[in-house]
Design a protein around this motif. Structure first.
Motif, PDB file in Angstrom:
ATOM      1  N   ASN A  91       0.839  -1.175   0.000  1.00  0.00           N
ATOM      2  CA  ASN A  91       0.000   0.000   0.000  1.00  0.00           C
ATOM      3  C   ASN A  91       0.890   1.246   0.000  1.00  0.00           C
ATOM      4  O   ASN A  91       1.694   1.409   0.907  1.00  0.00           O
ATOM      5  CB  ASN A  91      -0.879  -0.025   1.263  1.00  0.00           C
ATOM      6  CG  ASN A  91      -2.009   0.969   1.167  1.00  0.00           C
ATOM      7  OD1 ASN A  91      -2.190   1.619   0.133  1.00  0.00           O
ATOM      8  ND2 ASN A  91      -2.752   1.116   2.247  1.00  0.00           N
ATOM      9  N   PRO A  92       0.812   2.136  -0.986  1.00  0.00           N
ATOM     10  CA  PRO A  92      -0.021   2.047  -2.184  1.00  0.00           C
ATOM     11  C   PRO A  92       0.474   0.954  -3.145  1.00  0.00           C
ATOM     12  O   PRO A  92       1.627   0.548  -3.064  1.00  0.00           O
ATOM     13  CB  PRO A  92       0.162   3.431  -2.806  1.00  0.00           C
ATOM     14  CG  PRO A  92       1.505   3.885  -2.351  1.00  0.00           C
ATOM     15  CD  PRO A  92       1.681   3.325  -0.986  1.00  0.00           C
ATOM     16  N   TYR A 147       0.640   3.714 -16.601  1.00  0.00           N
ATOM     17  CA  TYR A 147       0.741   4.339 -15.283  1.00  0.00           C
ATOM     18  C   TYR A 147      -0.346   5.410 -15.129  1.00  0.00           C
ATOM     19  O   TYR A 147      -1.026   5.491 -14.110  1.00  0.00           O
ATOM     20  CB  TYR A 147       2.141   4.951 -15.136  1.00  0.00           C
ATOM     21  CG  TYR A 147       2.501   5.429 -13.748  1.00  0.00           C
ATOM     22  CD1 TYR A 147       1.945   4.857 -12.611  1.00  0.00           C
ATOM     23  CD2 TYR A 147       3.427   6.460 -13.580  1.00  0.00           C
ATOM     24  CE1 TYR A 147       2.296   5.297 -11.338  1.00  0.00           C
ATOM     25  CE2 TYR A 147       3.786   6.910 -12.316  1.00  0.00           C
ATOM     26  CZ  TYR A 147       3.208   6.325 -11.199  1.00  0.00           C
ATOM     27  OH  TYR A 147       3.560   6.768  -9.951  1.00  0.00           O
ATOM     28  N   LYS A 182      -3.232   5.495 -12.345  1.00  0.00           N
ATOM     29  CA  LYS A 182      -3.352   6.614 -11.400  1.00  0.00           C
ATOM     30  C   LYS A 182      -4.745   7.242 -11.399  1.00  0.00           C
ATOM     31  O   LYS A 182      -5.164   7.817 -10.399  1.00  0.00           O
ATOM     32  CB  LYS A 182      -2.285   7.680 -11.700  1.00  0.00           C
ATOM     33  CG  LYS A 182      -0.937   7.298 -11.070  1.00  0.00           C
ATOM     34  CD  LYS A 182       0.040   8.449 -11.052  1.00  0.00           C
ATOM     35  CE  LYS A 182       0.460   8.796 -12.460  1.00  0.00           C
ATOM     36  NZ  LYS A 182       1.624   9.715 -12.486  1.00  0.00           N
ATOM     37  N   VAL A 185      -6.211   4.729  -8.957  1.00  0.00           N
ATOM     38  CA  VAL A 185      -5.499   4.736  -7.678  1.00  0.00           C
ATOM     39  C   VAL A 185      -4.433   5.842  -7.751  1.00  0.00           C
ATOM     40  O   VAL A 185      -3.309   5.601  -8.185  1.00  0.00           O
ATOM     41  CB  VAL A 185      -4.805   3.369  -7.429  1.00  0.00           C
ATOM     42  CG1 VAL A 185      -4.196   3.334  -6.033  1.00  0.00           C
ATOM     43  CG2 VAL A 185      -5.771   2.220  -7.629  1.00  0.00           C
ATOM     44  N   PRO A 186      -4.807   7.070  -7.334  1.00  0.00           N
ATOM     45  CA  PRO A 186      -3.925   8.222  -7.574  1.00  0.00           C
ATOM     46  C   PRO A 186      -2.533   8.085  -6.966  1.00  0.00           C
ATOM     47  O   PRO A 186      -1.578   8.652  -7.490  1.00  0.00           O
ATOM     48  CB  PRO A 186      -4.694   9.380  -6.931  1.00  0.00           C
ATOM     49  CG  PRO A 186      -6.115   8.944  -6.921  1.00  0.00           C
ATOM     50  CD  PRO A 186      -6.097   7.462  -6.751  1.00  0.00           C
ATOM     51  N   ASP A 187      -2.384   7.332  -5.859  1.00  0.00           N
ATOM     52  CA  ASP A 187      -1.065   7.264  -5.220  1.00  0.00           C
ATOM     53  C   ASP A 187      -0.248   6.041  -5.646  1.00  0.00           C
ATOM     54  O   ASP A 187       0.773   5.726  -5.032  1.00  0.00           O
ATOM     55  CB  ASP A 187      -1.191   7.328  -3.691  1.00  0.00           C
ATOM     56  CG  ASP A 187      -2.063   6.222  -3.125  1.00  0.00           C
ATOM     57  OD1 ASP A 187      -2.724   5.509  -3.931  1.00  0.00           O
ATOM     58  OD2 ASP A 187      -2.097   6.052  -1.896  1.00  0.00           O
ATOM     59  N   ALA A 188      -0.687   5.342  -6.703  1.00  0.00           N
ATOM     60  CA  ALA A 188       0.074   4.165  -7.174  1.00  0.00           C
ATOM     61  C   ALA A 188       1.511   4.562  -7.494  1.00  0.00           C
ATOM     62  O   ALA A 188       1.770   5.686  -7.933  1.00  0.00           O
ATOM     63  CB  ALA A 188      -0.599   3.572  -8.407  1.00  0.00           C
ATOM     64  N   THR A 189       2.449   3.639  -7.262  1.00  0.00           N
ATOM     65  CA  THR A 189       3.860   3.918  -7.544  1.00  0.00           C
ATOM     66  C   THR A 189       4.368   2.940  -8.605  1.00  0.00           C
ATOM     67  O   THR A 189       3.638   2.049  -9.034  1.00  0.00           O
ATOM     68  CB  THR A 189       4.720   3.753  -6.275  1.00  0.00           C
ATOM     69  OG1 THR A 189       4.628   2.393  -5.854  1.00  0.00           O
ATOM     70  CG2 THR A 189       4.241   4.667  -5.158  1.00  0.00           C
TER      71      THR A 189
END
Ligand code: TXA
Ligand code: MG
Length: 352
Positions: free
Chosen positions: A188-189, A200, A204, A207-211
């Motif tokens: 998480n994230p 990507y 995002k 899931v805006p905080d995806a890395t």
């Protein structure tokens, strides 16, 4: 081993072929089949012995786990411990489709000793029909010999796997030509481990905080190993010495023309990787023996993705010794394209 080879088209799926293939999977055999990304080499995901045969057929290192393919969400239940809410969101947005999720838990044999499992719900009618006919989830890596580019045509699978597996379903050219986007939802994230058609930017939006795994673009080191075990191997690699040139497009073409001519004049089998919009820069300026391949239209990066692995295989077929290639944009799906090309070139990228 005698390999059964059957052709069937997406528009008119031959159900006798599918049922025969499903039976082979249930019996613990191996079947290669088309998906919307690349061809897969399938076995019953919960049968350890069958999964072991995949490693033997591909010559795949045993620490590199497989993706389990499902054909409805019910099939997830016996595979994963729990579905985190963020995974539900990604599944709603992108399944069925070219996205693989890493979940917590299990089945031994297919996961290379990890306590996580990779799952994909492909959106290809032949893949879905096969999984349903088998009645079990299907563990499937790409259907190439380990180290070779992933297969995007039935012919590629036949070149690599004829005589090594029970059956090949030739469904023609796959739609995308790059392997699925892999997203780890046990952290998480969530983190993207392998870029693909689900970009990507698209992830995002959900899931805006995806890395992203930092090794997607940098050469793996002892300290920074890719999180997807398979990403550390020299993948997709043509036999040729392949270098990518990056920078102003005119300067890049000039450099490539100079270096390719030098090699060709020495009698080396030489190739160039370019794009439709740049072909004119090479016209009339090259030693005639040089094979110039356009991957596609820069305005339509999907066409570039679709031809990439075929182009690398075609260079091998004529024993190419040196490939001089242009770099491509890293925007959107371009990120996945450059990830594959960079690996194919063994991280050999020169700024012009
Ligand atoms: O599009 C695709 O994903 C294709 C088609 C056939 O579905 N399959 C595919 O499989 O590309 P393969 O085996 O060539 O690549 C799977 C990648 C490898 O890099 C592997 O290390 C990684 O997924 N992987 C599998 N299970 C994993 C896990 N539990 N944790 C992290 N990475 C995993
Ligand atoms: Mg592969």
């Amino acid at each position: 081993m005698k390999t059964i080879i059957k052709k069937t088209s997406v528009d008119n799926i031959d159900m006798d072929t599918i049922n025969q293939a499903g039976e082979i999977i249930r019996q613990g055999g191996l079947v290669a089949f088309p998906t919307e990304t690349v061809y897969g080499l399938g076995a019953d995901a919960l049968n350890e012995e069958a999964a072991a045969k995949i490693y033997a057929a591909k010559g795949r290192p045993s620490d590199n786990p497989l993706i389990a393919h499902i054909a409805d969400l019910e099939m997830l239940k016996p595979l994963v411990e729990e579905i985190p809410p963020v995974a539900e969101k990604l599944m709603d947005a992108f399944w069925p489709g070219p996205m693989t999720l890493i979940f917590n838990l299990v089945p031994k044999g297919t996961t290379g000793g990890l306590d996580t499992v990779a799952v994909r719900y492909p959106n290809h009618p032949i893949a879905q029909a096969l999984i349903k006919a088998a009645g079990v989830s299907i563990a499937a890596p790409s259907a190439n010999l380990s180290g070779k580019p992933s297969p995007t045509l039935g012919e590629h699978v036949i070149d690599d796997m004829d005589g090594r597996i029970d059956m090949i379903i030739d469904g023609g050219m796959v739609g995308m030509g790059l392997e699925s986007t892999i997203i780890d939802v046990t952290v998480n994230p969530p983190m993207i481990l392998r870029p693909g058609f689900i970009t990507y930017e698209m992830v995002k939006e959900i899931v805006p905080d995806a890395t992203e795994d930092r090794t997607i673009f940098t050469k793996p080191t002892k300290e920074f190993k890719p999180k997807a075990p398979g990403m550390k191997y020299r993948h997709y690699a043509p036999s040729a010495d392949y270098t990518i040139y990056k920078g102003d497009e005119v300067k890049v073409a000039e450099k490539i023309i100079e270096l390719a001519n030098e090699k060709a004049d020495e009698g080396k089998i030489t190739g160039i990787i370019t794009a439709d919009q740049h072909l004119h820069m090479y016209q009339g300026r090259l030693n005639k023996s040089i094979k110039v391949v356009s991957l596609g239209d820069l305005e339509k990066p999907e066409t570039v993705a679709n031809h990439l692995f075929k182009a690398l295989r075609d260079f091998d077929k004529v024993d190419t010794e040196f490939i001089f290639g242009e770099a491509f944009s890293e925007k959107n799906v371009g990120q996945a394209i450059m990830n594959r090309l960079t690996k194919a070139a063994g991280y050999n990228i020169i700024d012009v």
